[in-house]
Write a protein that holds these residues in place. Structure first.
Motif, short mmCIF file in Angstrom:
data_model
loop_
_atom_site.label_atom_id
_atom_site.label_comp_id
_atom_site.label_asym_id
_atom_site.label_seq_id
_atom_site.Cartn_x
_atom_site.Cartn_y
_atom_site.Cartn_z
N ASP A 287 -64.80 -57.80 -48.59
CA ASP A 287 -63.50 -57.40 -47.78
C ASP A 287 -64.76 -57.79 -46.50
O ASP A 287 -63.75 -57.81 -45.34
CB ASP A 287 -63.60 -55.91 -47.18
N LEU A 288 -65.23 -58.28 -46.29
CA LEU A 288 -66.36 -58.90 -44.93
C LEU A 288 -66.85 -60.54 -45.43
O LEU A 288 -66.96 -60.74 -44.42
CB LEU A 288 -67.96 -57.54 -44.51
N LEU A 289 -66.25 -61.04 -46.01
CA LEU A 289 -66.19 -61.87 -45.61
C LEU A 289 -65.46 -62.75 -45.46
O LEU A 289 -64.56 -63.19 -45.55
CB LEU A 289 -66.61 -62.92 -47.90
N SER A 290 -65.36 -64.29 -44.74
CA SER A 290 -65.00 -64.87 -44.23
C SER A 290 -64.31 -66.27 -45.04
O SER A 290 -64.99 -66.10 -46.38
CB SER A 290 -65.46 -65.93 -42.98
N GLU A 291 -63.08 -66.74 -45.22
CA GLU A 291 -63.18 -67.76 -46.16
C GLU A 291 -64.48 -68.77 -46.91
O GLU A 291 -64.35 -68.98 -47.95
CB GLU A 291 -61.70 -68.41 -45.77
N GLY A 292 -65.00 -68.82 -45.61
CA GLY A 292 -65.67 -70.45 -45.16
C GLY A 292 -66.99 -69.28 -46.61
O GLY A 292 -67.97 -70.35 -47.52
N GLU A 293 -67.89 -67.93 -46.75
CA GLU A 293 -68.27 -68.11 -47.24
C GLU A 293 -68.11 -66.89 -48.41
O GLU A 293 -68.56 -67.37 -49.49
CB GLU A 293 -68.96 -66.49 -46.55
#
Length: 561
Positions: A29-35
């Motif tokens: 839930d804390l990850l960006s799309e890039g991550e």
């Protein structure tokens, strides 16, 4: 989840993938799309490409010369790099500065590269760089710097992203991916603590951002003289997360100390005023004194003595108070808090003086005195902070490693993450009481001996495995009464972080008599430190056998004190 990688040749890749899987499971839930894209794309790469990227991430970068990379398990470096270059995770055309180019090459290589420029073989690299900067200041691609190079230079472009992953996994930036290897090899052993899948260091993406911002401020404080910029940046790093606020408070304390060293009293006062970290208040009082603001200094001093944050603060402010009163013409007024004169008198009564022959070879005075006193029927050990901390750590192991929320979130923790929190003991109150109850019912020797055997070598914030030998442990349990251990442990628990240090250097045992003595050793000219004075005073006031031995070297002039 990706297919497991056999650890024998690609152990580092196996470990890195374990960390990524952990992050994907707990931090989705804390990850960006890039991550998220990185996690998915990394798992789909050829093994050689994944291995090459991890190899580079584990080295000091971000620039690497392709022609100098050689790994036995990756025979085709160029082929392994192709998918990484296609994804933009490696970049062969990114501009590189002159400074970065110098870091990438040896001096002989640079002399060949700049043969037509004003550099000479006798010049040092730093002088060469300085000489070239006026004519070669701007960044260029590596091919422009070195058109005849047979192979490219690659820049790792996902270093910051993977540093963020490392932070999310460990909850800090001082642990590295090598923790996996050291654990696999048995160099480090960690207590297995049960925690659920929701256990993690950060609860929001903003928490990660604040940590990284604070880390950047800390580095800037070391590398820069722009204190005002760092101070303003730290002020912007506020967080609702208590342990991040504590990190910020500690940073502000360090900024204040840096300002003090520069005698920048207004900025020091500003930094301390924003810091709630232990020690900031008494330093703020000192800054007020340096600025000649004696009334404010006295008001803060009286307030701190009325409700001291620690024994250390009380001790320091008590020493300031008479001086502040003199500045304001208030000599003779009764001051609050502990009297420095009383503390000195108590410790002075513990003094003994001993004249010894100077050692034939350079040696620590503690070891010289230990060897002088040591006898088969009266053994002496140099323990300093190791013995009492270790006994406490073994007896209270279940409380220290209790799987409470926010205490443990990955398998490589040597202790709970909240060890320095003000409520560390309070959160474990019942558990500590249960452990210390064994001092009352007599079970503690067997418990400590068993844990000494069962937990041997496991990482702990309290147990000093290198010092705590089996003979030392046996003597301590036989000669130190449980009532004394209870008193020592009680002060430890009063302020775990502050009171883990300052213990006397030596411990003497008389096994036949079932007694012991702790001895602080001082060489000629040495003075007691504040934390040592606090422990000595506490021991003396509570009837614990303790002395301060001042050693003088026989035949050396100017030694008497």
């Amino acid at each position: 989840m990706s297919e497991p990688v056999p650890p024998h040749r690609f152990y580092y890749l196996h470990n890195f993938q374990r960390a990524l899987d952990w992050i994907a499971e707990r931090y989705q839930d804390l990850l960006s799309e890039g991550e998220q894209a990185f996690l998915e794309q990394f798992a789909g790469l050829p093994q050689a490409s994944r291995a090459l990227l991890v190899r580079l991430l584990m080295r000091r970068g971000p620039w690497f010369l392709a022609g100098k990379l050689a790994y036995e398990e990756i025979p085709d470096i160029a082929g392994a790099a192709e998918p990484l270059l296609a994804l933009g995770w490696l970049d062969a055309v990114h501009p590189i500065s002159l400074e970065e180019l110098f870091a990438l090459h040896t001096k002989p290589e640079l002399l060949r590269l700049f043969a037509s420029a004003s550099v000479r073989p006798e010049m040092r690299k730093a002088s060469m760089l300085e000489a070239l900067q006026p004519d070669f200041g701007g960044p260029r691609t590596y091919a422009e710097w070195n058109p005849l190079a047979p192979k490219a230079a690659w820049r790792v472009m996902v270093g910051d992203l993977c540093e963020r992953f490392r932070l999310m996994f460990f909850g800090n930036l001082y642990q590295t991916w090598s923790e996996f290897v050291l654990a696999d090899l048995g160099v480090f052993r960690y207590e297995p603590v049960a925690f659920d899948d929701a256990s993690r260091a950060f609860q929001s993406r903003a928490d990660v951002d604040v940590y990284l911002a604070l880390h950047a401020c800390r580095q800037a404080l070391d590398d820069s003289t722009e204190i005002e910029t760092v101070l303003q940046a730290a002020a912007r790093c506020r967080s609702d997360n208590p342990w991040l606020e504590k990190r910020r408070a500690k940073l502000l304390l360090r900024i204040g100390q840096s300002c003090e060293r520069a005698q920048d009293w207004p900025r020091a006062e500003q930094a301390y005023a924003q810091s709630s970290y232990p020690g900031a208040r008494h330093r703020r009082i000192r800054v007020y004194e340096r600025m000649g603001r004696f009334e404010e200094a006295l008001a803060w001093a009286c307030a701190s003595l009325a409700e001291p944050e620690s024994d250390e603060e009380s001790q320091r402010v008590s020493r300031m108070l008479p001086r502040l009163r003199r500045h304001l013409g208030q000599e003779g007024m009764v001051s609050g808090g502990a009297s420095p004169a009383t503390a000195k008198s108590t410790v002075a009564q513990l003094r003994m003086d001993l004249e010894l022959d100077p050692p034939a070879e350079p040696a620590s005075v503690e070891y010289v005195l230990r060897d002088h006193w040591h006898a088969e029927n009266a053994p002496v050990f140099y323990v300093e902070n190791a013995l009492i901390n270790s006994l406490f750590g073994l007896l209270c192991w279940p409380a220290i490693f209790a799987p409470l929320p926010g205490a443990f979130f990955h398998p490589f923790q040597s202790g709970p993450a909240d060890l320095g929190s003000p409520d560390f003991v309070q959160r474990r109150g019942g558990l500590f009481e249960a452990c210390l109850a064994q001092l009352e019912d007599g079970r503690y020797p067997e418990t400590i001996r068993q844990r000494f055997a069962d937990k041997q070598g496991m990482q702990s914030p309290f147990v000093f495995w290198g010092t705590l030998t089996e003979p030392l442990l046996a003597l301590a349990l036989d000669c130190i009464p449980p009532a004394h251990l209870k008193l020592l442990f009680a002060r430890l628990l009063k302020d775990v972080q502050a009171n883990r240090s300052g213990f006397p250097d030596l411990v003497r045992f008389w096994p036949e008599e079932g007694r012991y003595e702790m001895v602080e050793v001082k060489a000629p000219g040495d003075k007691l430190q504040d934390n040592q004075i606090r422990w000595l005073r506490y021991c003396a006031e509570n009837g614990l056998p303790v002395r301060v031995c001042h050693v003088h070297w026989r035949g050396l002039a100017g030694d008497a004190t």
